[in-house]
Design a protein around this motif. Structure first.
Motif, mmCIF file in Angstrom:
data_model
loop_
_atom_site.group_PDB
_atom_site.id
_atom_site.type_symbol
_atom_site.label_atom_id
_atom_site.label_comp_id
_atom_site.label_asym_id
_atom_site.label_seq_id
_atom_site.Cartn_x
_atom_site.Cartn_y
_atom_site.Cartn_z
ATOM 1 N N HIS A 129 8.887 6.957 5.839
ATOM 2 C CA HIS A 129 8.858 5.899 6.405
ATOM 3 C C HIS A 129 9.757 5.405 4.733
ATOM 4 O O HIS A 129 9.355 4.665 4.544
ATOM 5 N N GLY A 130 10.293 6.869 4.424
ATOM 6 C CA GLY A 130 11.270 6.587 2.990
ATOM 7 C C GLY A 130 9.994 5.997 1.931
ATOM 8 O O GLY A 130 8.731 6.034 1.883
ATOM 9 N N SER A 131 10.681 6.077 0.351
ATOM 10 C CA SER A 131 10.386 5.664 -0.693
ATOM 11 C C SER A 131 10.783 3.558 -1.055
ATOM 12 O O SER A 131 11.548 3.698 -1.169
ATOM 13 N N PRO A 132 9.114 3.127 -1.329
ATOM 14 C CA PRO A 132 9.646 2.306 -2.149
ATOM 15 C C PRO A 132 10.526 3.045 -3.517
ATOM 16 O O PRO A 132 9.633 2.865 -3.435
ATOM 17 N N THR A 133 11.012 1.292 -3.707
ATOM 18 C CA THR A 133 11.320 1.309 -5.323
ATOM 19 C C THR A 133 10.988 0.475 -5.882
ATOM 20 O O THR A 133 11.455 0.176 -7.072
ATOM 21 N N THR A 134 10.714 -0.932 -4.991
ATOM 22 C CA THR A 134 10.891 -2.192 -6.115
ATOM 23 C C THR A 134 9.319 -2.937 -5.434
ATOM 24 O O THR A 134 8.697 -2.159 -4.232
ATOM 25 N N LEU A 135 8.987 -3.850 -6.353
ATOM 26 C CA LEU A 135 7.638 -3.841 -5.695
ATOM 27 C C LEU A 135 7.565 -4.213 -4.462
ATOM 28 O O LEU A 135 6.302 -4.665 -3.574
ATOM 29 N N ASP A 136 8.667 -5.242 -4.084
ATOM 30 C CA ASP A 136 9.000 -6.317 -3.000
ATOM 31 C C ASP A 136 8.611 -5.386 -1.500
ATOM 32 O O ASP A 136 8.612 -5.637 -0.597
ATOM 33 N N ASP A 137 9.168 -4.033 -1.898
ATOM 34 C CA ASP A 137 9.417 -2.905 -0.317
ATOM 35 C C ASP A 137 8.336 -2.394 -0.739
ATOM 36 O O ASP A 137 7.885 -1.934 0.655
ATOM 37 N N LEU A 138 6.634 -3.070 -1.114
ATOM 38 C CA LEU A 138 5.425 -2.407 -0.722
ATOM 39 C C LEU A 138 5.082 -2.902 0.496
ATOM 40 O O LEU A 138 4.429 -2.518 0.488
ATOM 41 N N ARG A 139 5.785 -4.340 0.421
ATOM 42 C CA ARG A 139 5.249 -5.202 1.652
ATOM 43 C C ARG A 139 5.376 -4.339 3.327
ATOM 44 O O ARG A 139 4.462 -5.291 4.107
ATOM 45 N N ARG A 140 6.145 -3.696 2.834
ATOM 46 C CA ARG A 140 6.602 -2.961 4.520
ATOM 47 C C ARG A 140 6.344 -1.135 4.188
ATOM 48 O O ARG A 140 6.707 -0.882 5.250
ATOM 49 N N HIS A 141 5.442 -0.949 3.726
ATOM 50 C CA HIS A 141 4.753 0.329 3.436
ATOM 51 C C HIS A 141 2.688 0.233 3.520
ATOM 52 O O HIS A 141 2.196 -1.528 3.662
ATOM 53 N N ALA A 142 2.426 0.956 4.056
ATOM 54 C CA ALA A 142 0.549 0.749 4.867
ATOM 55 C C ALA A 142 0.355 1.552 3.568
ATOM 56 O O ALA A 142 0.837 2.588 2.940
ATOM 57 N N CYS A 143 -0.170 0.873 3.029
ATOM 58 C CA CYS A 143 -0.806 1.154 1.824
ATOM 59 C C CYS A 143 -2.210 1.558 1.557
ATOM 60 O O CYS A 143 -2.792 0.299 2.677
ATOM 61 N N LEU A 144 -2.613 1.983 1.420
ATOM 62 C CA LEU A 144 -4.100 2.160 1.037
ATOM 63 C C LEU A 144 -5.139 1.865 0.078
ATOM 64 O O LEU A 144 -5.308 1.623 -0.944
ATOM 65 N N THR A 145 -6.534 0.144 0.598
ATOM 66 C CA THR A 145 -6.774 -0.125 -0.793
ATOM 67 C C THR A 145 -8.238 0.259 0.160
ATOM 68 O O THR A 145 -8.933 -0.203 1.333
ATOM 69 N N VAL A 146 -9.288 -0.390 -0.992
ATOM 70 C CA VAL A 146 -10.499 -1.043 -0.672
ATOM 71 C C VAL A 146 -10.639 -2.092 -0.049
ATOM 72 O O VAL A 146 -9.807 -2.796 0.315
ATOM 73 N N PRO A 147 -11.621 -2.412 0.526
ATOM 74 C CA PRO A 147 -12.690 -3.757 1.259
ATOM 75 C C PRO A 147 -11.925 -4.340 0.178
ATOM 76 O O PRO A 147 -12.354 -4.920 -0.685
ATOM 77 N N GLY A 148 -11.098 -5.570 0.992
ATOM 78 C CA GLY A 148 -11.055 -6.882 0.384
ATOM 79 C C GLY A 148 -9.968 -6.991 -0.640
ATOM 80 O O GLY A 148 -10.104 -7.981 -1.282
ATOM 81 N N SER A 149 -10.168 -6.102 -0.934
ATOM 82 C CA SER A 149 -7.927 -6.086 -1.759
ATOM 83 C C SER A 149 -7.189 -6.345 -0.656
ATOM 84 O O SER A 149 -6.368 -5.774 0.159
ATOM 85 N N THR A 150 -5.967 -7.398 -1.432
ATOM 86 C CA THR A 150 -5.343 -7.627 -1.256
ATOM 87 C C THR A 150 -4.005 -7.894 -2.096
ATOM 88 O O THR A 150 -2.868 -7.532 -1.599
ATOM 89 N N HIS A 151 -4.172 -7.562 -3.351
ATOM 90 C CA HIS A 151 -2.774 -7.043 -3.999
ATOM 91 C C HIS A 151 -2.983 -6.120 -4.969
ATOM 92 O O HIS A 151 -4.470 -5.424 -5.398
#
Length: 298
Positions: free
Chosen positions: A175-197
């Motif tokens: 998937h490539g490596s994000p380099t900016t904050l905005d790049d994180l929108r296009r990646h699968a981020c592993l979070t706890v339930p209810g966390s959106t940010h």
């Protein structure tokens, strides 16, 4: 003559909000705790507390006497420490609460040496990723991260807690490596339930970045494992992933326009006064243990 054990019941009952909670902290049954409080009131000749089945409050006489009770217990504790400063003289049960991974990877290894140094001391380690009510559950010290939401808690910062984003080499290759904050929108981020940010720092100011993915979990260990299995990017403390980074199982991700803030490692205490010597010794030893840990790679 006033019995120090009776004073301890009064002080703990006020701090914990009930005689039963005070009894749990002091190793007494509710009946025994009630008898000790009654004995103290009989010795003083005044009623110190109003108590019902659900609540406890100080009388005016109790409010006037409480600071003196706390001072007498403090002085007695300091006197015992001065008379018996050796490590072998520390005894009792030390109750510690921590998150599951922190307790397993950091606290338990430290306690092994600490208990060898204090042979009369016992430790009870309670592990949960949920926040523990220190007062209600009779915990001597809870180890937590980040800003404390309850300003009424007594807290001591023990060490920094550097954190970062991590992902497996396989995920980054695909998937490539994000380099900016905005790049994180296009990646699968592993979070706890209810966390959106996720929270970041940019030029000294706090910023929030929307994140999301196909896997969420209420366990830090589960999120960690999911990152190892290539399911996405995880935000974890450096101490939690040091071995994985060294072995090449995870790779840190640096962003050019933001950084993950340091949350700090904190000790949360039920009270500032009448702090048992075993608790003070543990806090000093644990802070030294954290300071001796390997520094994160730049």
């Amino acid at each position: 003559m006033i019995d120090l054990a009776d004073l301890a019941v009064l002080v703990e009952a006020v701090q914990q909000g009930s005689l039963s909670a005070a009894g749990r902290r002091l190793g007494l049954t509710p009946v025994a705790a009630s008898r000790r409080l009654a004995a103290l009131e009989a010795e003083l000749g005044v009623r110190l507390v109003h108590r019902t089945t659900r609540s406890l409050s100080l009388t005016p006489e109790g409010e006037a006497f409480l600071p003196h009770a706390e001072a007498m217990l403090d002085h007695a504790e300091e006197g015992r420490a001065a008379a018996a400063p050796g490590a072998a003289d520390v005894s009792g049960v030390l109750r510690i609460a921590a998150s599951v991974p922190f307790g397993r990877k950091v606290v338990t290894p430290m306690l092994a040496g600490f208990l060898r140094a204090h042979p009369r001391l016992r430790a009870e380690l309670r592990l949960s990723d949920a926040l523990v009510d220190v007062a209600a559950q009779g915990v001597d010290v809870a180890l937590r991260f980040g800003e404390l939401r309850d300003n009424g808690l007594v807290a001591r910062r023990l060490a920094d807690n550097p954190r970062s984003l991590y992902a497996s080499p396989g995920y980054l290759a695909e998937h490539g490596s994000p380099t900016t904050l905005d790049d994180l929108r296009r990646h699968a981020c592993l979070t706890v339930p209810g966390s959106t940010h996720w929270a970041f720092e940019r030029h000294g100011r706090a910023v929030r970045q929307a994140v999301g993915g196909r896997f969420v979990a209420d366990s830090v260990d589960a999120l960690h494992q999911a990152s190892l299995d290539g399911l996405g990017i995880v935000l974890l403390s450096e101490w939690n992933v040091r071995d994985d980074v060294d072995a090449g199982r995870l790779a840190p991700i640096g962003l050019v326009d933001a950084a993950v803030p340091d949350q700090g490692i904190w000790a949360v205490l039920p009270t500032r006064r009448f702090l048992p010597r075993r608790t003070r010794l543990f806090l000093d030893a644990f802070a030294a243990h954290l300071a001796a840990a390997p520094a994160p790679e730049p």
